[in-house]
Scaffold this motif. Structure first.
Motif, PDB file in Angstrom:
ATOM      1  N   VAL A   4      -3.942   7.902   8.697  1.00  0.00           N
ATOM      2  CA  VAL A   4      -3.155   6.937   9.505  1.00  0.00           C
ATOM      3  C   VAL A   4      -1.674   7.319   9.475  1.00  0.00           C
ATOM      4  O   VAL A   4      -0.995   7.332  10.513  1.00  0.00           O
ATOM      5  CB  VAL A   4      -3.342   5.484   9.013  1.00  0.00           C
ATOM      6  CG1 VAL A   4      -2.484   4.532   9.839  1.00  0.00           C
ATOM      7  CG2 VAL A   4      -4.800   5.071   9.078  1.00  0.00           C
ATOM      8  N   ARG A  10       2.669  10.612  16.412  1.00  0.00           N
ATOM      9  CA  ARG A  10       3.139   9.807  17.562  1.00  0.00           C
ATOM     10  C   ARG A  10       4.669   9.710  17.528  1.00  0.00           C
ATOM     11  O   ARG A  10       5.328   9.725  18.550  1.00  0.00           O
ATOM     12  CB  ARG A  10       2.552   8.386  17.512  1.00  0.00           C
ATOM     13  CG  ARG A  10       1.064   8.259  17.662  1.00  0.00           C
ATOM     14  CD  ARG A  10       0.572   8.590  19.066  1.00  0.00           C
ATOM     15  NE  ARG A  10       0.522  10.035  19.322  1.00  0.00           N
ATOM     16  CZ  ARG A  10      -0.383  10.887  18.797  1.00  0.00           C
ATOM     17  NH1 ARG A  10      -1.306  10.450  17.997  1.00  0.00           N
ATOM     18  NH2 ARG A  10      -0.354  12.174  19.075  1.00  0.00           N
ATOM     19  N   SER A  58      -3.125  -5.146   9.536  1.00  0.00           N
ATOM     20  CA  SER A  58      -2.501  -6.000  10.570  1.00  0.00           C
ATOM     21  C   SER A  58      -2.400  -7.455  10.136  1.00  0.00           C
ATOM     22  O   SER A  58      -1.411  -8.133  10.433  1.00  0.00           O
ATOM     23  CB  SER A  58      -3.303  -5.952  11.868  1.00  0.00           C
ATOM     24  OG  SER A  58      -3.333  -4.647  12.343  1.00  0.00           O
ATOM     25  N   ARG A  69      -0.695  -0.156  16.323  1.00  0.00           N
ATOM     26  CA  ARG A  69      -1.954   0.613  16.347  1.00  0.00           C
ATOM     27  C   ARG A  69      -2.254   1.209  14.993  1.00  0.00           C
ATOM     28  O   ARG A  69      -3.372   1.189  14.499  1.00  0.00           O
ATOM     29  CB  ARG A  69      -1.872   1.738  17.392  1.00  0.00           C
ATOM     30  CG  ARG A  69      -2.525   1.360  18.687  1.00  0.00           C
ATOM     31  CD  ARG A  69      -2.765   2.551  19.581  1.00  0.00           C
ATOM     32  NE  ARG A  69      -3.832   3.437  19.125  1.00  0.00           N
ATOM     33  CZ  ARG A  69      -4.155   4.582  19.704  1.00  0.00           C
ATOM     34  NH1 ARG A  69      -3.481   4.971  20.779  1.00  0.00           N
ATOM     35  NH2 ARG A  69      -5.134   5.332  19.255  1.00  0.00           N
ATOM     36  N   GLY A  70      -1.214   1.768  14.371  1.00  0.00           N
ATOM     37  CA  GLY A  70      -1.401   2.358  13.039  1.00  0.00           C
ATOM     38  C   GLY A  70      -1.826   1.306  12.017  1.00  0.00           C
ATOM     39  O   GLY A  70      -2.734   1.538  11.211  1.00  0.00           O
ATOM     40  N   TRP A  71      -1.182   0.145  12.075  1.00  0.00           N
ATOM     41  CA  TRP A  71      -1.512  -0.922  11.105  1.00  0.00           C
ATOM     42  C   TRP A  71      -2.962  -1.379  11.298  1.00  0.00           C
ATOM     43  O   TRP A  71      -3.667  -1.639  10.322  1.00  0.00           O
ATOM     44  CB  TRP A  71      -0.580  -2.121  11.288  1.00  0.00           C
ATOM     45  CG  TRP A  71       0.874  -1.826  11.042  1.00  0.00           C
ATOM     46  CD1 TRP A  71       1.405  -0.775  10.324  1.00  0.00           C
ATOM     47  CD2 TRP A  71       1.997  -2.594  11.518  1.00  0.00           C
ATOM     48  NE1 TRP A  71       2.775  -0.848  10.339  1.00  0.00           N
ATOM     49  CE2 TRP A  71       3.165  -1.959  11.059  1.00  0.00           C
ATOM     50  CE3 TRP A  71       2.119  -3.750  12.282  1.00  0.00           C
ATOM     51  CZ2 TRP A  71       4.447  -2.437  11.333  1.00  0.00           C
ATOM     52  CZ3 TRP A  71       3.401  -4.247  12.568  1.00  0.00           C
ATOM     53  CH2 TRP A  71       4.540  -3.593  12.093  1.00  0.00           C
ATOM     54  N   ALA A  72      -3.386  -1.464  12.562  1.00  0.00           N
ATOM     55  CA  ALA A  72      -4.775  -1.878  12.827  1.00  0.00           C
ATOM     56  C   ALA A  72      -5.736  -0.846  12.234  1.00  0.00           C
ATOM     57  O   ALA A  72      -6.710  -1.203  11.561  1.00  0.00           O
ATOM     58  CB  ALA A  72      -4.988  -2.034  14.332  1.00  0.00           C
ATOM     59  N   ASP A  73      -5.446   0.422  12.452  1.00  0.00           N
ATOM     60  CA  ASP A  73      -6.327   1.477  11.923  1.00  0.00           C
ATOM     61  C   ASP A  73      -6.349   1.467  10.398  1.00  0.00           C
ATOM     62  O   ASP A  73      -7.345   1.822   9.778  1.00  0.00           O
ATOM     63  CB  ASP A  73      -5.881   2.861  12.417  1.00  0.00           C
ATOM     64  CG  ASP A  73      -6.166   3.031  13.900  1.00  0.00           C
ATOM     65  OD1 ASP A  73      -6.902   2.192  14.459  1.00  0.00           O
ATOM     66  OD2 ASP A  73      -5.631   3.982  14.501  1.00  0.00           O
ATOM     67  N   ALA A  74      -5.221   1.074   9.793  1.00  0.00           N
ATOM     68  CA  ALA A  74      -5.134   1.040   8.322  1.00  0.00           C
ATOM     69  C   ALA A  74      -5.690  -0.266   7.752  1.00  0.00           C
ATOM     70  O   ALA A  74      -5.781  -0.415   6.529  1.00  0.00           O
ATOM     71  CB  ALA A  74      -3.679   1.218   7.892  1.00  0.00           C
ATOM     72  N   GLY A  75      -6.009  -1.219   8.618  1.00  0.00           N
ATOM     73  CA  GLY A  75      -6.577  -2.491   8.157  1.00  0.00           C
ATOM     74  C   GLY A  75      -5.557  -3.423   7.523  1.00  0.00           C
ATOM     75  O   GLY A  75      -5.913  -4.279   6.716  1.00  0.00           O
ATOM     76  N   TRP A  96      -1.179  10.197  11.688  1.00  0.00           N
ATOM     77  CA  TRP A  96      -1.213   9.792  13.101  1.00  0.00           C
ATOM     78  C   TRP A  96       0.135   9.163  13.493  1.00  0.00           C
ATOM     79  O   TRP A  96       0.705   9.481  14.539  1.00  0.00           O
ATOM     80  CB  TRP A  96      -2.360   8.798  13.325  1.00  0.00           C
ATOM     81  CG  TRP A  96      -2.484   8.363  14.756  1.00  0.00           C
ATOM     82  CD1 TRP A  96      -3.182   8.989  15.744  1.00  0.00           C
ATOM     83  CD2 TRP A  96      -1.852   7.220  15.365  1.00  0.00           C
ATOM     84  NE1 TRP A  96      -3.028   8.315  16.931  1.00  0.00           N
ATOM     85  CE2 TRP A  96      -2.225   7.217  16.728  1.00  0.00           C
ATOM     86  CE3 TRP A  96      -1.020   6.209  14.895  1.00  0.00           C
ATOM     87  CZ2 TRP A  96      -1.781   6.243  17.627  1.00  0.00           C
ATOM     88  CZ3 TRP A  96      -0.574   5.240  15.789  1.00  0.00           C
ATOM     89  CH2 TRP A  96      -0.957   5.262  17.137  1.00  0.00           C
TER      90      TRP A  96
END
Ligand SMILES: C[S@@+](CC[C@H](N)C(=O)[O-])C[C@H]1O[C@@H](n2cnc3c(N)ncnc32)[C@H](O)[C@@H]1O
Length: 218
Positions: free
Chosen positions: A26, A33, A112, A104-110, A29
């Motif tokens: 993450v 970006r 959020s 988006r990154g926070w969502a992927d890292a769980g 990523w």
């Protein structure tokens, strides 16, 4: 990646990075970006500072944190990870565009669910917070002329023993360049003067990264 610290050349920076926790997918990523933003990418905290923020917030048992200046979300992700699932981080920024990458990154890292991002001038968000002294940890990394105002809103809201960490406070060494009277440099000088002389806190200006002024409430 080029050095985030004026104190490091490329070779030393590579050494520092290779002796720091490797970035996970993450973070990689987020960095990729952010690099697409061109020169702006230099605003992102480096991997050593990101790892330090996670270690520090975990070590201190931080559960209530504030960040002013979120950008693409690297420092916020680092703080959220250090706090763990019970921690809450309030993020202040004015850019929908850059913080969309962060989200988006926070969502992927769980993480959020731990982060409350407010898109508004930081001073507006901070001054509207309750005045109880409950904040464990605050990270200031936004517009430099705003630093003093963020500090004055944060100190009364910090719990005794809580920290404010202000980033870029050596400003590539320009704080001691008398020819540099730019608004940002003058603002950082004023910030460091205020933090060092304020009886409510104990302050250490750490010569790491681009300078970190760390103030602990007495
Ligand atoms: C140096 S970047 C933050 C870097 C970030 N901490 C990271 O981990 O990569 C500065 C951020 O401050 C934000 N900013 C600028 N003026 C602001 C203001 N008045 N209130 C809140 N945020 C502001 C910018 O939009 C930008 O995202």
């Amino acid at each position: 990646m080029s050095p985030r610290s004026f104190l490091l050349d490329d070779r030393l920076n590579a050494y520092v990075t290779s002796h720091t926790e490797p970035v996970d997918p993450v973070m990689a990523w987020l960095t990729a970006r952010t690099q697409e933003l061109g020169d702006r990418a230099g605003m992102q905290v480096g991997p050593d500072q990101a790892a330090f923020l996670t270690m520090l917030t975990r070590f201190a048992g931080v559960t209530n944190a504030v960040e002013v200046g979120t950008f693409t979300g690297t420092s916020a992700l680092s703080i959220a990870r250090g706090m763990g699932p019970s921690g809450r981080l309030l993020c202040c920024d004015v850019s929908e565009e850059w913080t969309a990458i962060a989200r988006r990154g926070w969502a992927d890292a769980g993480v959020s669910g731990q982060i409350d991002l407010r898109i508004a001038p930081g001073l507006e968000t901070l001054s509207a917070l309750p005045t109880d002294p409950v904040i464990d940890f605050a990270f200031i990394d936004a517009d430099k002329p705003g630093y003093a105002g963020y500090y004055e809103e944060l100190v009364p809201r910090l719990r005794p023993g809580g920290w404010i960490v202000a980033d870029n406070t050596l400003w590539s060494g320009n704080v001691v360049n008398p020819d540099d009277t730019s608004e940002a440099t003058e603002a950082l000088r004023a910030y460091n003067d205020r933090a060092a002389s304020d009886e409510r806190v104990m302050t250490a200006l750490m010569a790491v990264a681009d300078g970190l002024t760390i103030s602990q409430k007495r």
